[in-house]
Enzyme design. Structure first.
Site, PDB file in Angstrom:
ATOM      1  N   TYR A  50       0.828  -1.214   0.000  1.00 23.95           N
ATOM      2  CA  TYR A  50       0.000   0.000   0.000  1.00 23.95           C
ATOM      3  C   TYR A  50       0.863   1.266   0.000  1.00 23.95           C
ATOM      4  CZ  TYR A  50      -2.816  -3.813   1.900  1.00 23.95           C
ATOM      5  OH  TYR A  50      -3.410  -5.032   2.108  1.00 23.95           O
TER       6      TYR A  50
ATOM      7  N   TYR B  15     -13.540  -6.501   5.280  1.00 25.28           N
ATOM      8  CA  TYR B  15     -12.236  -6.681   4.640  1.00 25.28           C
ATOM      9  C   TYR B  15     -11.943  -8.181   4.620  1.00 25.28           C
ATOM     10  CZ  TYR B  15      -7.361  -6.784   3.470  1.00 25.28           C
ATOM     11  OH  TYR B  15      -6.175  -7.080   2.851  1.00 25.28           O
TER      12      TYR B  15
ATOM     13  N   ASP C 165     -15.210 -15.486   8.345  1.00 21.18           N
ATOM     14  CA  ASP C 165     -13.800 -15.163   8.140  1.00 21.18           C
ATOM     15  C   ASP C 165     -13.219 -14.811   9.506  1.00 21.18           C
ATOM     16  OD1 ASP C 165     -11.385 -13.969   7.726  1.00 21.18           O
ATOM     17  OD2 ASP C 165     -12.013 -12.751   6.021  1.00 21.18           O
TER      18      ASP C 165
ATOM     19  N   LYS D 227      -3.542 -15.892   9.841  1.00 21.72           N
ATOM     20  CA  LYS D 227      -2.763 -14.989  10.704  1.00 21.72           C
ATOM     21  C   LYS D 227      -2.135 -15.691  11.903  1.00 21.72           C
ATOM     22  CE  LYS D 227      -4.928 -10.569   9.504  1.00 21.72           C
ATOM     23  NZ  LYS D 227      -3.853  -9.721   9.039  1.00 21.72           N
TER      24      LYS D 227
HETATM   25  C1  LIG Z   1     -10.594 -10.660   8.178  1.00 22.20           C
HETATM   26  C2  LIG Z   1      -9.465 -10.855   7.210  1.00 22.20           C
HETATM   27  N1  LIG Z   1      -9.623 -11.679   6.169  1.00 22.20           N
HETATM   28  C3  LIG Z   1      -8.634 -11.905   5.283  1.00 22.20           C
HETATM   29  C4  LIG Z   1      -7.426 -11.272   5.405  1.00 22.20           C
HETATM   30  C5  LIG Z   1      -6.334 -11.529   4.394  1.00 22.20           C
HETATM   31  O1  LIG Z   1      -5.317 -12.264   4.974  1.00 22.20           O
HETATM   32  P1  LIG Z   1      -3.851 -12.258   4.319  1.00 22.20           P
HETATM   33  O2  LIG Z   1      -3.316 -10.883   4.502  1.00 22.20           O
HETATM   34  O3  LIG Z   1      -3.112 -13.305   5.093  1.00 22.20           O
HETATM   35  O4  LIG Z   1      -4.015 -12.629   2.885  1.00 22.20           O
HETATM   36  C6  LIG Z   1      -7.217 -10.394   6.460  1.00 22.20           C
HETATM   37  C7  LIG Z   1      -5.951  -9.657   6.600  1.00 22.20           C
HETATM   38  O5  LIG Z   1      -5.834  -8.662   7.265  1.00 22.20           O
HETATM   39  C8  LIG Z   1      -8.262 -10.173   7.395  1.00 22.20           C
HETATM   40  O6  LIG Z   1      -8.119  -9.329   8.432  1.00 22.20           O
END
Ligand SMILES: Cc1ncc(COP(=O)(O)O)c(C=O)c1O
Length: 430
Positions: A18, A146, A246, A275
Site C-alpha cells: 500500500y 475486509y 472469516d 494470521k
Molecule cells: C478478516 C481478514 N480476512 C482476510 C485477510 C487476508 O489475509 P492475508 O493478509 O493473510 O491474505 C485479512 C488480513 O488482514 C483479514 O483481516
C-alpha cells in the site's frame, strides 16, 4: 549489511504494501525481535502494539515454537500434499478440531488469509453446483468488510470505502448488505432486516454469505452484536445458502474467546483461519467445514473433486508451527489473559474519549481502537510513537493496538500511555 545500505537498497529494490514507488514512505529496519519487542538497528527496543498485523500472539523468538520448527526442519521442510500426507498435517487437523470443539471435521490448508477466502468461496460455489444450483454464483458480503487482497477477496471488501474501490470494473459482482450496527455491548437492534430483504430478493443467485464475526477488522474496526450472527445463520439455513465466517483476524483468542463465533449460538458452515494460526511465524491458513458439506462440494454433479491445490499447502514446517502455537494457547488461561489485557487497555484508552479530536473508543479482548474525526498523519504520528519506544501503525482515522498475548503489564501500560501521549502531541500541533 550496514544500516545506510539497507535503507538505500530497500528504497531502490523493494515495493512495500500500500505504498507509492514514486514517493515511498519511510521504513524502519528491524534487526531482531524478542518477546513483545522489536529492536531497531541502534538496539532501541520498540514495544510491538500490532503483533505484526494480528499474528504474533506468543511473542517473537518463542523458544517453544523455535524448538518445534528446528525438530521439524530435520525431519522434512516440505513435501507436496497431492498424494502424500504427514503427521504435522494430521495432528493439526486434530488440534483444530479439538479447539473448535469438534464442530468442523474437514480442513483444507493453504498459504494465506486471502487464499483461504478464495478457497472458502470456491467451496461454496462447488457446493451449490453439487446441488444443481448453477445460477448461485454470487456471494453476499457486508459494507465495512475486509477479506483480503486477491481478486475474489477484493470483490468481497467494502465496495466504496475499501482499498479496492478502484478495481470495481474487474471484480466479481457480489451483493452487499449494510454492516451490522448494534454495538457489541449494547442491545440488539434488528440489524439483520435489510440483509433478510436482500437474501429474499436474491436467494436464487447467492451461494454463500461471508462475514467477519463480531469484529469487522481492516474495513473499519467495528465491533457488533453477536445476535446478528444468529439471525443471519437462520436466514442462510432457510434459503440453503452457506455461511462463511472469516476468522482470519479474530481467530485464536484475539476477541477474548478462542474464536469470535463462540459469542454467538451458532456454528458457520465454513470457517477461514489464518494470521495467528502459526503464532505469526509463517504464512499459512486453513479452511474448516464439515464432512457433509465437503461431500456435497465433491458431488459428481459438479467437478467431482475439490478443485484447488496450492504448491505449498500443508507445508510441514507451517503445520508444526501451528501445532506448537495451539499447544501454547491450550496451556494458557486464554480468557483470563485477554480480559486482563482488555482491562488495562480500557483503563488507559477511556481517557481518549475526552480528547476533542476523538470520535470513538472501542475495546474488546486484545483489541483497542481509537477513532479520530479526521484522518491521522501516519508519518508524524508514527515518528511520535517511535520516539516513545512503541510500534503502532495507524490507518485513515484509526489508531489501534492488538499486542501479543505475552506482553508484560509494564509494557502494555507503556504502550497505551505512549499511544495517548503521541496522539495528543500530534493533534494538538495541528
Ligand atoms: C478478516 C481478514 N480476512 C482476510 C485477510 C487476508 O489475509 P492475508 O493478509 O493473510 O491474505 C485479512 C488480513 O488482514 C483479514 O483481516
Amino acid at each position: 549489511m550496514e544500516f545506510e545500505d539497507l535503507i538505500k537498497n530497500d528504497k531502490k529494490l523493494l515495493q512495500h504494501p500500500y505504498d507509492s514507488s514514486i514517493s515511498p514512505s519511510d521504513t524502519f529496519p528491524i534487526k531482531r525481535a524478542e518477546g513483545e519487542f522489536l529492536y531497531l538497528y541502534d538496539n532501541k527496543p520498540l514495544i510491538d502494539g500490532m503483533s505484526s498485523w494480528w499474528c504474533v500472539i506468543h511473542g517473537y523468538n518463542n523458544n517453544f515454537i523455535n524448538d518445534a520448527l528446528k525438530k521439524q526442519i530435520e525431519r522434512m521442510s516440505h513435501i507436496m500434499f497431492g498424494g502424500l500426507t504427514h503427521e504435522p498435517a494430521v495432528n493439526l487437523a486434530e488440534n483444530l478440531n479439538e479447539i473448535i470443539k469438534g464442530r468442523f471435521d474437514k480442513f483444507f490448508y493453504c498459504d494465506s488469509g486471502s487464499v483461504a477466502v478464495e478457497v472458502a468461496v470456491k467451496m461454496a460455489f462447488q457446493y451449490q453446483m453439487g446441488k444443481g444450483n448453477k445460477k448461485r454464483n454470487k456471494i453476499l458480503s457486508f459494507k465495512g468488510a475486509y477479506h483480503g487482497d486477491t481478486f475474489m477477496a477484493m470483490s468481497l471488501c467494502d465496495p466504496v470505502n475499501s482499498m479496492h474501490k478502484d478495481f470495481g470494473g474487474v471484480l466479481h459482482n457480489n451483493i452487499f448488505a449494510p454492516r451490522p450496527k448494534s454495538d457489541f455491548f449494547e442491545k440488539y437492534n434488528n440489524d439483520h432486516l435489510e440483509t433478510a430483504a436482500l437474501l429474499e430478493e436474491n436467494a436464487e443467485n447467492i451461494a454463500a454469505v461471508i462475514i467477519e464475526p463480531v469484529v469487522q477488522g481492516a474495513g473499519g474496526m467495528w465491533f457488533y452484536h453477536p445476535e446478528f450472527l444468529n439471525k443471519i445463520k437462520s436466514l442462510c439455513d432457510y434459503y440453503d445458502i452457506l455461511l462463511i465466517f472469516d476468522e482470519i483476524a479474530t481467530g485464536f483468542g484475539r476477541t477474548g474467546k478462542m474464536f469470535a463465533f463462540e459469542y454467538s449460538n451458532i456454528t458457520p458452515d465454513i470457517i477461514c483461519l489464518g494470521k495467528a494460526i502459526t503464532g505469526g511465524y509463517m504464512s499459512f491458513a486453513a479452511v474448516g467445514t464439515t464432512k457433509n458439506i465437503m461431500d456435497r462440494v465433491c458431488s459428481p454433479k459438479g467437478p467431482g473433486a475439490f478443485m484447488h491445490g496450492p504448491t505449498f499447502m500443508a507445508n510441514p514446517l507451517a503445520c508444526e508451527c501451528a501445532n506448537a502455537s495451539i499447544r501454547l494457547l491450550k496451556q494458557m488461561e486464554l480468557s483470563k489473559t485477554l480480559s486482563g489485557i482488555q482491562k488495562i487497555i480500557s483503563n488507559y484508552f477511556s481517557e481518549a474519549s475526552e480528547f476533542p479530536f476523538v470520535k470513538d473508543v472501542r475495546i474488546l479482548g486484545g483489541i483497542g481502537v481509537i477513532e479520530t474525526f479526521e484522518d491521522v498523519n501516519i508519518k508524524t504520528l508514527t515518528d511520535k510513537f517511535i520516539k516513545r519506544g512503541v510500534w503502532v501503525r495507524p490507518f485513515k482515522n484509526l489508531v489501534y493496538i492488538m499486542p501479543p498475548y505475552i506482553i508484560s503489564e509494564k509494557s502494555l501500560k507503556k504502550l497505551c500511555k505512549s499511544v495517548l501521549d503521541g496522539l495528543w502531541e500530534d493533534f494538538s500541533k495541528k
